[in-house]
Design a protein around this motif. Structure first.
Motif, mmCIF file in Angstrom:
data_model
loop_
_atom_site.group_PDB
_atom_site.id
_atom_site.type_symbol
_atom_site.label_atom_id
_atom_site.label_comp_id
_atom_site.label_asym_id
_atom_site.label_seq_id
_atom_site.Cartn_x
_atom_site.Cartn_y
_atom_site.Cartn_z
ATOM 1 N N TYR A 2 0.857 -1.198 0.000
ATOM 2 C CA TYR A 2 0.000 0.000 0.000
ATOM 3 C C TYR A 2 0.889 1.243 0.000
ATOM 4 N N GLU A 3 0.261 2.355 -0.384
ATOM 5 C CA GLU A 3 0.876 3.669 -0.240
ATOM 6 C C GLU A 3 0.487 4.159 1.173
ATOM 7 N N ILE A 4 1.455 4.139 2.066
ATOM 8 C CA ILE A 4 1.179 4.425 3.474
ATOM 9 C C ILE A 4 1.549 5.859 3.834
ATOM 10 N N TYR A 5 0.687 6.510 4.600
ATOM 11 C CA TYR A 5 1.006 7.823 5.172
ATOM 12 C C TYR A 5 0.754 7.807 6.674
ATOM 13 N N ILE A 6 1.702 8.360 7.424
ATOM 14 C CA ILE A 6 1.489 8.568 8.856
ATOM 15 C C ILE A 6 0.929 9.977 9.012
ATOM 16 N N CYS A 7 -0.287 10.066 9.538
ATOM 17 C CA CYS A 7 -0.978 11.359 9.620
ATOM 18 C C CYS A 7 -1.305 11.678 11.072
ATOM 19 N N SER A 8 -0.812 12.794 11.545
ATOM 20 C CA SER A 8 -1.039 13.150 12.936
ATOM 21 C C SER A 8 -1.559 14.579 13.052
ATOM 22 N N SER A 9 -2.627 14.741 13.799
ATOM 23 C CA SER A 9 -3.127 16.089 14.104
ATOM 24 C C SER A 9 -2.209 16.673 15.166
ATOM 25 N N ALA A 10 -1.252 17.470 14.735
ATOM 26 C CA ALA A 10 -0.173 17.864 15.638
ATOM 27 C C ALA A 10 0.003 19.375 15.745
ATOM 28 N N MET A 11 -0.694 20.141 14.920
ATOM 29 C CA MET A 11 -0.430 21.588 14.852
ATOM 30 C C MET A 11 -0.735 22.325 16.150
ATOM 31 N N GLU A 12 -1.561 21.710 17.014
ATOM 32 C CA GLU A 12 -1.825 22.329 18.323
ATOM 33 C C GLU A 12 -0.556 22.331 19.171
ATOM 34 N N PHE A 13 0.426 21.519 18.772
ATOM 35 C CA PHE A 13 1.628 21.327 19.578
ATOM 36 C C PHE A 13 2.873 21.604 18.748
ATOM 37 N N PRO A 14 3.194 22.891 18.575
ATOM 38 C CA PRO A 14 4.290 23.274 17.669
ATOM 39 C C PRO A 14 5.619 22.606 18.025
ATOM 40 N N ASN A 15 5.827 22.366 19.328
ATOM 41 C CA ASN A 15 7.106 21.767 19.736
ATOM 42 C C ASN A 15 7.163 20.268 19.491
ATOM 43 N N SER A 16 6.060 19.696 19.052
ATOM 44 C CA SER A 16 6.052 18.249 18.785
ATOM 45 C C SER A 16 6.400 17.935 17.339
ATOM 46 N N LEU A 17 6.365 18.937 16.457
ATOM 47 C CA LEU A 17 6.386 18.652 15.013
ATOM 48 C C LEU A 17 7.648 17.915 14.577
ATOM 49 N N LYS A 18 8.790 18.503 14.887
ATOM 50 C CA LYS A 18 10.045 17.861 14.468
ATOM 51 C C LYS A 18 10.216 16.524 15.192
#
Lengths: 174, 174
Positions: free
Chosen positions: B83-99
Motif C-alpha cells: 500500500y501507499e502508506i502515510y502517517i498522519c497526525s493532528s499535531a499543529m496544536e503542539f508546535p514543539n512536537s512537530l520535528k
C-alpha cells in the motif's frame, strides 16, 4: 462550504525573494529577474551551489520571516469567511522548517488557526474542492479544481487554469 | 496501489503509556488500567491538572521517544510494500512536537521516508482509501474505509469496523 488547499512557498510566501537575499549575502551575487523567467533559480547557479537552496530551507529561521506575496493576507482573509481554507506545504524534507512554517502562518495570517495548517511529505493525500499551488506536480493526484499560481519557474507551463496574482484569485473565487 | 492514512498517537505510538509515566514522575500517582477503560485519562485526574496532558504533548522531547504500539513496525513494514502508506497526525496544536514526531517516525519505522509523513491541524482534508485511527472524530469527513484502532478511551464506541491490534490489521489488510 467548499474547501481550498493553498500552498505556502511561492504561493503565499515569497520564498524566491528570500533565496535571492540569502544568496546575495553568502556569495555577493544578485539575480536578473528576467533571467528567472521559466527557470528554477538552482539552474542559474554554478553546479556545486545547486544544493544551497534546499540547505537554506532547512536552516532554522529561514522560513520564519519570509515576505508575503502581495495581497495574499487580504484575499485569504476574505476567502476564509466563504471557504474552508487550509495552508498546505510539502515541508517534511526540511525538519527545521516545520515550527517556523506554522509560526509564520499564524503571524502573517492571524485570522487563521493551527487547525488550518497542514505540513506534509507530498500532497497525494490532500483532497479539497480547490487547490492553489505554483507547482503543477502537486496537482497530479488531485481531483478538484486546480489553479496554478503563476511564478517565474512555471511561466512556460500550459494546460492549467492560472491565477497571476492574489487579486486575480479574488476575482475568480469571490 | 491503495493508500492508507495511519494515525500516530495511540495507534502506532503508545502515548498513553508516556502520559502515565510522566504523570507518575510529576505527581507520584499511578493509574489503574481497568479504570481507564472507556475513559479519557484527563477525566481521571483532579480538574486543575486536566490540562497537563496537552502541556506534555507540547513539551520538546515528549514525542521523540514514545514507545511503539506492539507489532506496529512489523505490520507497517509489510503494509508498506503493498500500500501507499502515510502517517498522519493532528499535531499543529503542539508546535514543539512537530520535528519530534517526524524524527520519531523515521527512527522507529526506518522503512518509511519523510514523503510519507503528514502533520496537520485536523484531518478534514485527508482522503486515502483507508484510514486507521483511534479517534472516530477523524472519520467525520473521511470517505474511504474507516478502521477504528481499539484503545481504552474508545472502548465503548459502536458502529465502526475495528482492529484490536496490529496483528488484526495484518489479517484484515494483508
Amino acid at each position: 462550504m467548499q474547501s481550498i488547499a493553498i500552498d505556502m512557498d511561492e504561493t503565499i510566501a515569497d520564498t524566491l525573494a528570500k533565496f535571492i537575499s540569502w544568496y546575495r549575502r553568502d556569495f555577493g551575487v544578485d539575480f536578473d529577474h528576467d533571467a528567472l523567467r521559466g527557470k528554477e533559480i538552482s539552474s542559474l547557479v554554478p553546479p556545486e551551489r545547486r544544493g544551497i537552496f534546499l540547505k537554506y530551507l532547512d536552516t532554522p529561521g529561514f522560513c520564519r520571516d519570509i515576505p508575503v506575496i502581495p495581497d495574499a493576507p487580504e484575499v485569504l482573509e476574505k476567502l476564509n469567511s466563504r471557504y474552508e481554507i487550509y495552508i498546505c506545504s510539502s515541508a517534511m524534507e526540511f525538519p527545521n522548517s516545520l515550527k517556523d512554517k506554522l509560526d509564520w502562518t499564524l503571524e502573517y495570517f492571524p485570522f487563521l488557526t493551527w487547525r488550518q495548517v497542514c505540513l506534509c511529505g507530498n500532497k497525494h493525500l490532500i483532497q479539497t474542492d480547490i487547490m492553489i499551488d505554483d507547482r503543477s506536480r502537486n496537482f497530479q493526484y488531485f481531483k478538484g479544481r486546480k489553479i496554478l499560481f503563476t511564478q517565474n519557474h512555471n511561466f512556460s507551463e500550459t494546460g492549467f487554469e492560472r491565477a497571476n496574482s492574489w487579486k486575480e484569485v479574488e476575482k475568480m473565487l469571490l
